[in-house]
Structure formats: structure tokens, C-alpha cells
Design a protein around this motif. Structure first.
Motif, PDB file in Angstrom:
ATOM      1  N   CYS A  97       6.380   4.763   0.282  1.00 55.34           N
ATOM      2  CA  CYS A  97       5.323   4.445   1.610  1.00 55.34           C
ATOM      3  C   CYS A  97       5.974   2.982   2.093  1.00 55.34           C
ATOM      4  CB  CYS A  97       4.145   4.873   1.364  1.00 55.34           C
ATOM      5  SG  CYS A  97       3.124   4.457   3.010  1.00 55.34           S
ATOM      6  N   PRO A  98       6.374   2.871   3.156  1.00 61.39           N
ATOM      7  CA  PRO A  98       6.903   1.721   3.872  1.00 61.39           C
ATOM      8  C   PRO A  98       5.651   0.965   4.120  1.00 61.39           C
ATOM      9  CG  PRO A  98       7.433   3.183   5.297  1.00 61.39           C
ATOM     10  CD  PRO A  98       6.752   4.068   4.155  1.00 61.39           C
ATOM     11  N   VAL A  99       4.470   1.468   4.328  1.00 59.37           N
ATOM     12  CA  VAL A  99       3.315   0.797   5.003  1.00 59.37           C
ATOM     13  C   VAL A  99       2.155   0.738   4.134  1.00 59.37           C
ATOM     14  CG1 VAL A  99       4.143   1.083   7.388  1.00 59.37           C
ATOM     15  CG2 VAL A  99       2.690   2.860   6.363  1.00 59.37           C
ATOM     16  N   ASP A 100       2.302   1.137   2.774  1.00 57.89           N
ATOM     17  CA  ASP A 100       1.127   0.940   1.833  1.00 57.89           C
ATOM     18  C   ASP A 100       0.017   1.950   2.370  1.00 57.89           C
ATOM     19  OD1 ASP A 100       2.313  -0.355  -0.087  1.00 57.89           O
ATOM     20  OD2 ASP A 100       1.442  -2.286   0.697  1.00 57.89           O
ATOM     21  N   ALA A 101       0.062   3.168   3.000  1.00 57.20           N
ATOM     22  CA  ALA A 101      -0.859   4.190   3.423  1.00 57.20           C
ATOM     23  C   ALA A 101      -1.160   5.352   2.349  1.00 57.20           C
ATOM     24  CB  ALA A 101      -0.161   4.983   4.712  1.00 57.20           C
ATOM     25  N   ILE A 102      -0.781   5.002   1.150  1.00 57.80           N
ATOM     26  CA  ILE A 102      -0.800   6.079  -0.017  1.00 57.80           C
ATOM     27  C   ILE A 102      -1.694   5.224  -1.222  1.00 57.80           C
ATOM     28  CG2 ILE A 102      -0.294   7.582  -1.739  1.00 57.80           C
ATOM     29  CD1 ILE A 102       2.037   8.203   0.117  1.00 57.80           C
ATOM     30  N   VAL A 103      -3.071   5.873  -1.556  1.00 58.03           N
ATOM     31  CA  VAL A 103      -3.753   4.841  -2.653  1.00 58.03           C
ATOM     32  C   VAL A 103      -3.791   5.852  -3.587  1.00 58.03           C
ATOM     33  CG1 VAL A 103      -4.924   3.463  -0.913  1.00 58.03           C
ATOM     34  CG2 VAL A 103      -5.702   5.482  -1.670  1.00 58.03           C
ATOM     35  N   GLY A 104      -4.028   5.304  -5.008  1.00 62.04           N
ATOM     36  CA  GLY A 104      -4.027   6.073  -6.132  1.00 62.04           C
ATOM     37  C   GLY A 104      -3.676   5.218  -7.450  1.00 62.04           C
ATOM     38  N   LYS A 107      -1.829   8.460 -13.611  1.00 66.60           N
ATOM     39  CA  LYS A 107      -2.666   9.654 -14.298  1.00 66.60           C
ATOM     40  C   LYS A 107      -3.673  10.164 -13.451  1.00 66.60           C
ATOM     41  CE  LYS A 107      -2.327   8.073 -18.883  1.00 66.60           C
ATOM     42  NZ  LYS A 107      -3.082   7.806 -20.246  1.00 66.60           N
ATOM     43  N   GLN A 108      -3.788   9.767 -11.893  1.00 64.82           N
ATOM     44  CA  GLN A 108      -4.849  10.195 -11.208  1.00 64.82           C
ATOM     45  C   GLN A 108      -4.090  10.591  -9.727  1.00 64.82           C
ATOM     46  OE1 GLN A 108      -8.086   7.415 -10.774  1.00 64.82           O
ATOM     47  NE2 GLN A 108      -7.832   6.368 -12.798  1.00 64.82           N
ATOM     48  N   MET A 109      -5.152  11.548  -9.236  1.00 62.71           N
ATOM     49  CA  MET A 109      -4.582  12.038  -7.945  1.00 62.71           C
ATOM     50  C   MET A 109      -4.359  10.890  -7.062  1.00 62.71           C
ATOM     51  SD  MET A 109      -7.696  13.984  -6.272  1.00 62.71           S
ATOM     52  CE  MET A 109      -9.017  13.133  -5.414  1.00 62.71           C
ATOM     53  N   HIS A 110      -3.421  11.014  -6.179  1.00 62.64           N
ATOM     54  CA  HIS A 110      -3.195  10.078  -4.909  1.00 62.64           C
ATOM     55  C   HIS A 110      -3.764  10.676  -3.554  1.00 62.64           C
ATOM     56  CE1 HIS A 110      -1.077   8.082  -7.945  1.00 62.64           C
ATOM     57  NE2 HIS A 110       0.251   8.574  -7.520  1.00 62.64           N
ATOM     58  N   THR A 111      -4.178   9.848  -2.537  1.00 64.99           N
ATOM     59  CA  THR A 111      -4.645  10.235  -1.341  1.00 64.99           C
ATOM     60  C   THR A 111      -3.839   9.677  -0.176  1.00 64.99           C
ATOM     61  OG1 THR A 111      -6.404  11.155  -0.105  1.00 64.99           O
ATOM     62  CG2 THR A 111      -6.635   9.053  -1.138  1.00 64.99           C
ATOM     63  N   VAL A 112      -3.609  10.027   1.008  1.00 66.78           N
ATOM     64  CA  VAL A 112      -3.300   9.268   1.954  1.00 66.78           C
ATOM     65  C   VAL A 112      -4.092   9.002   2.931  1.00 66.78           C
ATOM     66  CG1 VAL A 112      -1.613   9.492   4.377  1.00 66.78           C
ATOM     67  CG2 VAL A 112      -1.174  10.838   2.202  1.00 66.78           C
ATOM     68  N   ILE A 113      -3.942   7.718   3.505  1.00 69.70           N
ATOM     69  CA  ILE A 113      -5.214   6.922   4.293  1.00 69.70           C
ATOM     70  C   ILE A 113      -4.664   7.452   5.530  1.00 69.70           C
ATOM     71  CG2 ILE A 113      -6.394   4.857   5.084  1.00 69.70           C
ATOM     72  CD1 ILE A 113      -5.601   3.526   2.472  1.00 69.70           C
ATOM     73  N   ALA A 114      -5.315   8.371   6.296  1.00 69.79           N
ATOM     74  CA  ALA A 114      -4.667   9.154   7.473  1.00 69.79           C
ATOM     75  C   ALA A 114      -4.474   8.011   8.628  1.00 69.79           C
ATOM     76  CB  ALA A 114      -5.602  10.319   7.978  1.00 69.79           C
ATOM     77  N   GLU A 115      -5.293   7.114   9.082  1.00 67.04           N
ATOM     78  CA  GLU A 115      -5.138   6.463  10.074  1.00 67.04           C
ATOM     79  C   GLU A 115      -4.112   5.119   9.627  1.00 67.04           C
ATOM     80  OE1 GLU A 115      -8.779   4.827   7.801  1.00 67.04           O
ATOM     81  OE2 GLU A 115      -7.882   6.670   8.317  1.00 67.04           O
ATOM     82  N   LEU A 116      -3.512   4.920   8.607  1.00 68.76           N
ATOM     83  CA  LEU A 116      -2.362   4.348   8.393  1.00 68.76           C
ATOM     84  C   LEU A 116      -1.133   4.944   8.248  1.00 68.76           C
ATOM     85  CD1 LEU A 116      -3.902   2.120   5.457  1.00 68.76           C
ATOM     86  CD2 LEU A 116      -4.365   1.776   8.013  1.00 68.76           C
ATOM     87  N   CYS A 117      -1.128   6.180   7.996  1.00 66.12           N
ATOM     88  CA  CYS A 117       0.363   6.846   7.764  1.00 66.12           C
ATOM     89  C   CYS A 117       0.947   6.974   9.273  1.00 66.12           C
ATOM     90  CB  CYS A 117      -0.237   8.526   7.437  1.00 66.12           C
ATOM     91  SG  CYS A 117       1.437   9.312   7.309  1.00 66.12           S
ATOM     92  N   THR A 118       2.409   6.355   8.981  1.00 63.42           N
ATOM     93  CA  THR A 118       3.228   6.611  10.361  1.00 63.42           C
ATOM     94  C   THR A 118       3.777   7.851  10.471  1.00 63.42           C
ATOM     95  OG1 THR A 118       5.165   5.527   9.106  1.00 63.42           O
ATOM     96  CG2 THR A 118       3.345   4.198  10.067  1.00 63.42           C
TER      97      THR A 118
END
Length: 277
Positions: A97-104, A107-118
Motif C-alpha cells: 500500500c503506497p499510502v499506509d491505508a491498511i492496518v494490522g 498473525k492478525q487480520m488486516h483491515t483497510v481504512i476506507a477514507e485513506l484508500c486510493t
């Protein structure tokens, strides 16, 4: 060079800053510089669409031409969505991800921060279990009708911060590697201090212990990802996106994996999930 740099700045200001690489360059800034120098054409940005081409044409004093279909098509802006029931926490999407819009975390699931996703698509190819979908979220709106200047400015700032952070991490990793090499050289040249000294192992600093633990956790997650991928492939349910990886996206993935190896987060290519065939 000053004139070209100034023109590159003005071109970059007109780009949507999705950092998607569809233009054929690793980010919006390199594309802007290529257009300014005449290396690239001004119709290679699908997220900007027809309006984006018109904006650049007006700036450059050139005619409006169609978007180059070789770079993609204008479309409603998509949002990356991770299937949390399938995600295995391998962290490869976070690296892409080029804008750090995914957090996690490993060993744990990741999720996308919708308002940051390009909507750049770069997180899809490296996923070893094909758990990321790109869903259109702007109805019929495409190009600049689906993406505001404020969103572009924010994405640009996040990308800049991310690049600075990665550069700092690379420098820190190189400094640690240099320190280890220096320490190994000094140890090799030191005279034997007797059986008692030889039998006494030097204490490992707490920082080294933390780094080792971090590497072990991430490596374990990657190994689980590899095994899961093999199991799915054996059932005919392997990732469906690996055949459509472009050379540009593959380069992004390779760069991410190379960075992991530089940081000591992977034992080697054979242990790291990859889309290479």
C-alpha cells in the motif's frame, strides 16, 4: 534543470496522487518528472481520466488526446476490502500500500481504512490467499468526478510520509548491519582470552532481543501464509490474481520483498510468499 523541475511540480499538482503505478512509473512524482522531460506522454494516468488529460494538455499547451488504453481505463473509484475470515495476517498487502491505508499486525487480520484508500489495486496481487476485493464506491462517477482535490492532497502527504519512514528504516537497518559487521570483524581479530573467557557468551542487548522476536513473529506468519497458499492450490483454490500481475506491479512487490530481506524479516526468497511464476 530548474525549468523542468518547476514544470514537474506543476504537473504533479494536477495528478490525482493515487500512486497506483498504472502510468508506468513507481509513483506520481516520477511520472510528473517524465512528462516534464518529454520521456512520457500526458495521457497515461487512468485515475485522472479524460479530465486529467485535459488538465495536463492545458498546462502543456497541447491538444487533448484520449487516455492511453495501454495504461488502463477510466473507471469508478474502487475501495480495497479485505475478507477478514480469509486473511492470514501475512502483511504483504501492508507493504504494497503506497499510502499506509491498511492496518494490522502479523498473525492478525488486516483491515483497510476506507477514507485513506486510493483504489490503486497494488494490495491485490501480493495477497497469497486472494482475500482482497476492489469494490466500486463512486457509482457512475469516474476520474476527477470520483476523487477530490482534497483527497489527492491528503494521499500525496501520506505517500510522502511513508517514503520518508521507509528511507529512515533503510538507513537504520544499514547502520545495524554495519555495526554487526564491525563487531564481527573485531571479534575475529581479538586474541583468544582463555577457556574461561571463551566459555562466557556475551550478553545480548534488549534491543537485539526485541528485533529477533519481531523477525521470528513475522517469519512465522509468512510461513503460515505459504502453507495456506499451498493447501489452497492443492485444492484448486489458489489465488486467482497472479496471472494478471503487470511488470510495474511486480516491481512494486519485488521492492517490498527486497526491503523485508534488507531488514532481516525473511530468511530468503524461498520462504517469502511471492507472485512470481
Amino acid at each position: 534543470m530548474t525549468e523542468i523541475k518547476t514544470l514537474a511540480d506543476r504537473i504533479e499538482d494536477l495528478l490525482p496522487q493515487t500512486q497506483c503505478t498504472k502510468c508506468g512509473y513507481p509513483a506520481c512524482r516520477p511520472y510528473a518528472e517524465a512528462v516534464a522531460s518529454g520521456e512520457a506522454n500526458y495521457n497515461q494516468c487512468p485515475p485522472g481520466g479524460a479530465e486529467g488529460v485535459a488538465r495536463l494538455a492545458a498546462l502543456l499547451g497541447k491538444p487533448v488526446i484520449p487516455l492511453n488504453s495501454a495504461n488502463g481505463v477510466e473507471r469508478p473509484r474502487p475501495l480495497a476490502v479485505i475478507d477478514e475470515q480469509v486473511c492470514i495476517g501475512c502483511t504483504l498487502c501492508m507493504q504494497a500500500c503506497p499510502v499506509d491505508a491498511i492496518v494490522g499486525a502479523p498473525k492478525q487480520m488486516h483491515t483497510v481504512i476506507a477514507e485513506l484508500c486510493t483504489g490503486c489495486d497494488l494490495c491485490v496481487p501480493p495477497c497469497p490467499v486472494d482475500c482482497i476485493s476492489m469494490l466500486p464506491v463512486t457509482a457512475e462517477a469516474t476520474g476527477w468526478d470520483a476523487w477530490s482535490q482534497a483527497q489527492a492532497d491528503a494521499a500525496r502527504e501520506r505517500h510522502t510520509r511513508r517514503e520518508a519512514r521507509l528511507a529512515h528504516e533503510r538507513e537504520a537497518a544499514e547502520a545495524r548491519a554495519a555495526a554487526r559487521r564491525a563487531g564481527s570483524g573485531a571479534s575475529a581479530q581479538a586474541p583468544q582470552a582463555g577457556a574461561e573467557q571463551a566459555s562466557t557468551a556475551p550478553a545480548t542487548p534488549a534491543a537485539d532481543d526485541a528485533e529477533a522476536k519481531k523477525r521470528a513473529i513475522i517469519q512465522a506468519a509468512l510461513e503460515r501464509a505459504r502453507k495456506k497458499k499451498e493447501e489452497l492450490a492443492a485444492k484448486g483454490q489458489g489465488p486467482q490474481n497472479t496471472e494478471r500481475v503487470s511488470a510495474d506491479v511486480q516491481a512494486q512487490i519485488d521492492a517490498a520483498e527486497a526491503r523485508r530481506r534488507r531488514l532481516g524479516l525473511a530468511a530468503g526468497d524461498s520462504d517469502t510468499p511471492s507472485t512470481k511464476r
